[in-house]
Design a protein around this motif. Structure first.
Motif: not given
Length: 499
Positions: A89-103
């Motif tokens: 699956l390919v999921l696109d999520v909003p980029d929350l910026g350089p000081e927030v990691g996302q997983v």
């Protein structure tokens, strides 16, 4: 609710969350984050163990996407494949910026769990109804057909119980101060200093299942040195409490009688320090005049610490410590390919899935182990593997094991407990459809450690361990890496070998 028709169309889930799911027919629903501690367990039936571990490690869920439906055969879509070539699956999520990691924590229909990190976008995602140019992060997540084998069903001590649905939990965590390599490599060490400090504790029948043990101090050392003592050394992601919770009370009582109550455990770093550094910290805890005569029971990576105590590192033999017997339970004496830097994500995936599908011990044990796993997840997401020498020490071709297995003599008598585990259900999917046995080259393993690597191989004179000093569980017993100590055969072997 969005309808999926099995094609490669972009599906808009709202708020700049978009999904492509080739081969999936059904529905996808994006749910707002469920706050920690609420009574409503959500559509995924999240357990309090997951909530507590996420909160304790600063991980915050921002969206859960639940897919319900069926998988169908479709033409190969090269833009929706994982790096190892699996359908995805390919999921696109909003980029929350350089000081927030996302997983993204993805849970398959039958309970296997993978941690997924942002990748360079493989497809230009244009919102179907707008020209929105909000920055996004893209995740490519393996998509497998659910197994027809019921296999291992999550218990009430697991992480999630919503089997039958595919769940994508989008999670954020702060990276300020840890995002840069120079800072990130120290993140695991600082976490362990705060949450898993070094320590020696009494570990008898009355308190070995207590999360907080009685520390060894003062005159206690004289008692330990008054006769042969028994030391427990835990493995990766664990503490003495969580690593040996499965030992039956009857077994622990018999061991206590054998050693006249002289049983203790060594809590130590497993992420940010290698076993030789663990040894240095162990020695630093001992009074300078103390001489110890000990036997050791060690699990997983803890067995490498036991071998270091026996003199199998560059430090050599420790004059004040005599290690007579060491029982090495599921120990990666010759490494595990999952600890290779290229496969570290699969290492944490495997441990997380084991927690979800076959937990050993109560929810508090699950929480304790998961907190350490999530800390490793953060490190991997920050590209800071250099800060995880404790895990890298198990790399079969790494410096630590290469030096340890070059033939350093040890007077310790080694015993081994190993298993060949044949997974079912979600674990079968994770092993066969994911990285799995391709990493182990189809060799027998207990999901984490190659079976024969526990007791054979290398130029070290301690190996191979002779057959009469080996307990090996066959596939039909179904013993995975975290299940050794609750088995009656293990308890019987411990009593027999250490008598």
């Amino acid at each position: 609710m969005a309808t999926m028709n099995g094609g490669s169309e972009v599906v808009d889930l709202g708020d700049n969350f978009r999904l492509i799911a080739p081969g999936f027919q059904g529905t996808a629903v994006a749910h707002d984050a469920r706050p920690h501690g609420v009574r409503d367990r959500g559509i995924e039936i999240a357990t309090t163990a997951l909530d507590e571990a996420l909160e304790a490690t600063g991980m915050e869920e921002i969206r859960s996407i639940v897919l319900e439906g069926t998988h169908v055969a479709v033409a190969r879509d090269e833009s929706a494949r994982t790096m190892s070539g699996e359908p995805a699956l390919v999921l696109d999520v909003p980029d929350l910026g350089p000081e927030v990691g996302q997983v993204v924590m993805a849970v398959d229909e039958d309970g296997a769990i993978t941690w997924n990190y942002p990748v360079a976008s493989q497809r230009a995602f244009d919102a179907p109804t707008s020209r929105d140019t909000t920055p996004v992060k893209t995740f490519v997540i393996r998509s497998t057909s659910p197994s027809q084998v019921p296999g291992d069903a999550p218990s009430d001590r697991s992480l999630l119980q919503g089997i039958g649905k595919k769940i994508l939990k989008v999670i954020k965590f702060p990276v300020a101060g840890t995002a840069l390599q120079t800072a990130a490599r120290f993140f695991a060490r600082k976490w362990e200093e705060k949450n898993r400090p070094y320590g020696m504790r009494w570990f008898g029948p009355d308190d070995y299942r207590s999360r907080i043990g009685t520390p060894i101090e003062g005159d206690d050392w004289g008692r330990l040195g008054s006769g042969r003592a028994l030391l427990f050394v835990h493995g990766t992601f664990s503490t003495a409490y969580s690593g040996f919770y499965g030992v039956p009370p009857q077994t622990m009582g018999s061991l206590s009688d054998m050693y006249d109550g002289r049983i203790f455990a060594f809590d130590h770093f497993t992420l940010s320090h290698d076993p030789q550094r663990n040894l240095v910290e162990f020695l630093d805890k001992l009074p300078s005049s103390l001489e110890l005569d000990i036997d050791v029971i060690a699990h997983s990576r803890g067995g490498l610490v036991a071998r270091a105590l026996s003199g199998e590192t560059s430090i050599g033999t420790i004059p004040q410590i005599s290690v007579n017997k060491a029982v090495l339970v599921g120990v990666p004496n010759h490494g595990t390919a999952l600890a290779d830097a290229r496969h570290m994500t699969d290492f944490v995936d495997r441990h997380t899935s084991i927690l979800n599908l076959i937990p050993e011990g109560p929810a508090s044990v699950v929480v304790e182990v998961l907190e350490a796993i999530i800390t490793a997840v953060k490190m991997i997401g920050s590209s800071a593997l250099a800060g995880l020498p404790g895990l890298l020490s198990m790399d079969p071709s790494g410096v630590f094991l290469t030096e340890m297995n070059q033939g350093s003599p040890a007077s310790t008598e080694y015993f081994a407990v190993a298993a060949d585990y044949e997974p079912t259900g979600g674990l079968k999917d994770l092993v066969e459809d994911g990285l799995a046995d391709r990493v182990f080259l189809d060799a027998a393993n207990d999901l984490v450690v190659p079976t024969v690597g526990v007791f054979s191989g290398s130029a070290d004179p301690a190996f191979p361990i002779s057959r009469e000093r080996i307990l090996e569980f066959p596939p039909e017993k179904g013993i995975a890496h975290n299940r050794f100590f609750s088995q009656p055969e293990t308890g019987q072997a411990l009593i027999e070998w250490l008598s």
